[in-house]
Write a protein that holds these residues in place. Structure first.
Motif, PDB file in Angstrom:
ATOM      1  N   ARG A   1       0.802  -1.215   0.000  1.00  0.00           N
ATOM      2  CA  ARG A   1       0.000   0.000   0.000  1.00  0.00           C
ATOM      3  C   ARG A   1       0.839   1.271   0.000  1.00  0.00           C
ATOM      4  N   GLY A   2       2.138   1.114  -0.079  1.00  0.00           N
ATOM      5  CA  GLY A   2       2.991   2.284  -0.090  1.00  0.00           C
ATOM      6  C   GLY A   2       3.409   2.730   1.302  1.00  0.00           C
ATOM      7  N   LEU A   3       4.241   3.746   1.336  1.00  0.00           N
ATOM      8  CA  LEU A   3       4.754   4.285   2.592  1.00  0.00           C
ATOM      9  C   LEU A   3       4.130   5.654   2.836  1.00  0.00           C
ATOM     10  N   PRO A   4       3.244   5.773   3.823  1.00  0.00           N
ATOM     11  CA  PRO A   4       2.608   7.069   4.105  1.00  0.00           C
ATOM     12  C   PRO A   4       3.552   7.974   4.890  1.00  0.00           C
ATOM     13  N   ALA A   5       4.544   8.524   4.185  1.00  0.00           N
ATOM     14  CA  ALA A   5       5.582   9.348   4.833  1.00  0.00           C
ATOM     15  C   ALA A   5       5.662  10.696   4.120  1.00  0.00           C
ATOM     16  N   PRO A   6       4.771  11.611   4.419  1.00  0.00           N
ATOM     17  CA  PRO A   6       4.673  12.867   3.666  1.00  0.00           C
ATOM     18  C   PRO A   6       5.865  13.791   3.824  1.00  0.00           C
ATOM     19  N   ASN A   7       6.732  13.544   4.829  1.00  0.00           N
ATOM     20  CA  ASN A   7       7.896  14.405   5.047  1.00  0.00           C
ATOM     21  C   ASN A   7       9.223  13.714   4.767  1.00  0.00           C
ATOM     22  N   LEU A   8       9.177  12.519   4.171  1.00  0.00           N
ATOM     23  CA  LEU A   8      10.411  11.821   3.791  1.00  0.00           C
ATOM     24  C   LEU A   8      11.120  12.617   2.698  1.00  0.00           C
ATOM     25  N   THR A   9      12.403  12.947   2.924  1.00  0.00           N
ATOM     26  CA  THR A   9      13.155  13.739   1.942  1.00  0.00           C
ATOM     27  C   THR A   9      14.251  12.931   1.250  1.00  0.00           C
ATOM     28  N   THR A  10      14.775  11.884   1.914  1.00  0.00           N
ATOM     29  CA  THR A  10      15.870  11.095   1.337  1.00  0.00           C
ATOM     30  C   THR A  10      15.528   9.612   1.419  1.00  0.00           C
ATOM     31  N   PHE A  11      15.677   8.923   0.275  1.00  0.00           N
ATOM     32  CA  PHE A  11      15.327   7.505   0.177  1.00  0.00           C
ATOM     33  C   PHE A  11      16.439   6.837  -0.629  1.00  0.00           C
ATOM     34  N   SER A  12      17.135   5.870  -0.006  1.00  0.00           N
ATOM     35  CA  SER A  12      18.256   5.197  -0.650  1.00  0.00           C
ATOM     36  C   SER A  12      18.109   3.690  -0.498  1.00  0.00           C
ATOM     37  N   VAL A  13      18.211   2.965  -1.618  1.00  0.00           N
ATOM     38  CA  VAL A  13      18.191   1.503  -1.613  1.00  0.00           C
ATOM     39  C   VAL A  13      19.392   1.032  -2.419  1.00  0.00           C
ATOM     40  N   SER A  14      20.259   0.229  -1.816  1.00  0.00           N
ATOM     41  CA  SER A  14      21.463  -0.205  -2.531  1.00  0.00           C
ATOM     42  C   SER A  14      21.792  -1.663  -2.234  1.00  0.00           C
ATOM     43  N   ASN A  15      22.245  -2.351  -3.280  1.00  0.00           N
ATOM     44  CA  ASN A  15      22.716  -3.738  -3.170  1.00  0.00           C
ATOM     45  C   ASN A  15      21.698  -4.651  -2.518  1.00  0.00           C
ATOM     46  N   CYS A  16      20.475  -4.568  -3.006  1.00  0.00           N
ATOM     47  CA  CYS A  16      19.407  -5.483  -2.598  1.00  0.00           C
ATOM     48  C   CYS A  16      19.077  -6.328  -3.827  1.00  0.00           C
ATOM     49  N   ASN A  17      19.752  -7.462  -3.949  1.00  0.00           N
ATOM     50  CA  ASN A  17      19.762  -8.228  -5.197  1.00  0.00           C
ATOM     51  C   ASN A  17      18.407  -8.765  -5.616  1.00  0.00           C
ATOM     52  N   ASN A  18      17.501  -8.956  -4.655  1.00  0.00           N
ATOM     53  CA  ASN A  18      16.204  -9.556  -4.979  1.00  0.00           C
ATOM     54  C   ASN A  18      15.054  -8.563  -4.940  1.00  0.00           C
ATOM     55  N   LEU A  19      15.350  -7.294  -4.778  1.00  0.00           N
ATOM     56  CA  LEU A  19      14.285  -6.298  -4.739  1.00  0.00           C
ATOM     57  C   LEU A  19      13.600  -6.224  -6.102  1.00  0.00           C
ATOM     58  N   ARG A  20      12.272  -6.385  -6.088  1.00  0.00           N
ATOM     59  CA  ARG A  20      11.507  -6.422  -7.337  1.00  0.00           C
ATOM     60  C   ARG A  20      10.605  -5.214  -7.524  1.00  0.00           C
ATOM     61  N   SER A  21      10.351  -4.471  -6.468  1.00  0.00           N
ATOM     62  CA  SER A  21       9.440  -3.341  -6.612  1.00  0.00           C
ATOM     63  C   SER A  21       9.739  -2.263  -5.578  1.00  0.00           C
TER      64      SER A  21
END
Length: 392
Positions: free
Chosen positions: A199-219
């Protein structure tokens, strides 16, 4: 050890410790006086109620507590804390306690929790840290599923090298509750992670989002374009199974987008980049097997001031018609695109002040030679130029 204990007990007021026991501390109470000296406690295996002595409220002034390199430590009883221990604790750091399986689930004023190399430590939905703002979990087997909105005041979350983490999710019971304080999310080296909450992340004030080296991440999280409406920086690196962004595209507030080593996340008009009026910095560094020309017409937003593309192994053509509308572009960098040899019909933006092409074909380098190269007219207006066959 006894001499060290007695010395620290003697000076416990300097450490901000309340007198919480009488008489000489027993071996079970050793750690009571070692809150500032908890490194290399090789023999301690358990912290029980006796840890807090006879007082109903212990360590009332203690705000920072650190444990490190305690391989035999297994239990830290929650019952020991609910009796009144650590009422003012704000920071808890635990490192290299590889057999620890539990920590207290109720620390009412805790603001920062740092856990590293605690391979057996398990997190559950009963943790109650209502004041928690910063959470860093590194090199732990658990959790497998992490529920974000257990911590309503969380501002910063970093999860690194948690080998069994599969999902980052929002509790169904708390889905109506927004993460209003949440500002920064970093996930890295979690090779079994597959997805975020459906359902997504209800984070209206999130300013920085980093995803790295997650080999099986599909979405990526659903509804990013509406739920993350303050997001400014998005970094995605080393996620080879990620093939697209969610329906609706990326948040229009985005200012910096970096995509690295995501070989199946190929830039396309469906991302809606052209309509992102705040996007100023774009970096794409991916070994795409089928991108021979870049960028597509209509792909990029006119707001870009910095553009870098790197490691496109079969890129042959820089499509100038996809760049000429970038009237704010100042810096264009192209690295390690060894097959690049053609600058298509059209012109580079007049706003460019710096052009770097490093690791290109010898032919392109020759064709960009001052006054005599066939592409010189396309780049002669740029004050700073660097065209190199090899990377420096």
């Amino acid at each position: 050890m006894t001499e060290k204990l007695e010395n620290i007990v003697k000076h416990k007021d300097i450490l901000g410790l309340k007198e919480s026991f009488s008489g000489k501390p027993s071996p079970r109470l050793q750690l009571t006086s070692l809150v500032d000296e908890t490194e290399n406690m090789q023999v301690l295996d358990s912290i029980q109620v006796g840890f807090y002595g006879n007082g109903s409220s212990s360590f009332v002034s203690l705000r920072i507590l650190k444990f490190e390199d305690m391989p035999n430590w297994i239990h830290w009883s929650s019952l020991a804390v609910t009796g009144g221990g650590f009422p003012s604790l704000q920071q808890l750091h635990i490192r290299k306690c590889e057999n620890l399986i539990e920590i207290p689930n109720c620390l009412p004023l805790l603001e920062l929790l740092f856990i590293s190399e605690c391979w057996q430590l398990q997190f559950d939905d009963f943790i109650d840290y209502p004041a928690l703002q910063t959470l860093h979990i590194e090199s732990c087997n658990y959790p497998t599923n992490f529920t974000l909105n257990l911590f309503s005041k969380l501002k910063f979350l970093q999860i690194q090298d948690c080998r069994y983490l599969r999902f980052l999710e929002i509790s169904e019971e708390l889905h109506h509750q927004e993460l209003c304080f949440f500002q920064e999310l970093k996930i890295s080296e979690c090779h079994n992670m597959e997805s975020f909450s459906g359902r997504g992340l209800p984070a209206p004030n999130l300013t920085t989002f980093s995803v790295s080296n997650c080999n099986n991440l599909r979405s990526m999280p659903e509804q990013m374009h509406t739920l993350l409406n303050s997001l400014q920086t998005l970094i995605i690196s080393g996620c080879p199974k990620l093939v697209s962004f969610p329906k609706g595209g990326l948040p229009p507030s985005l200012q910096t987008l970096t995509i690295q080593n995501c070989v199946n996340l190929t830039p396309q008009n469906e991302w809606g980049l052209r309509n992102m009026a705040s996007l100023s910095c774009l970096t794409i560094e991916c070994a795409y097997a089928n991108v021979t020309s870049f960028p597509e017409d209509g792909l990029l937003p006119a707001s870009l001031t910095f553009l870098q593309i790197s490691e496109f192994p079969v890129l042959e053509t820089l499509n100038l018609s996809g760049l000429q509308h970038l009237t704010l572009l100042k810096d264009l960098q192209i690295h390690s695109c060894n097959q690049l040899q053609i600058l298509s019909d059209g012109s580079l933006p007049s706003s460019l002040s710096s052009l770097t092409i490093a690791g290109c074909s010898l032919q392109l380098k020759d064709w960009c030679q001052r006054d005599r190269g066939i592409y010189w007219d396309k780049i002669s207006h740029i004050p700073t130029q660097s065209i190199m066959e090899e990377e420096t």
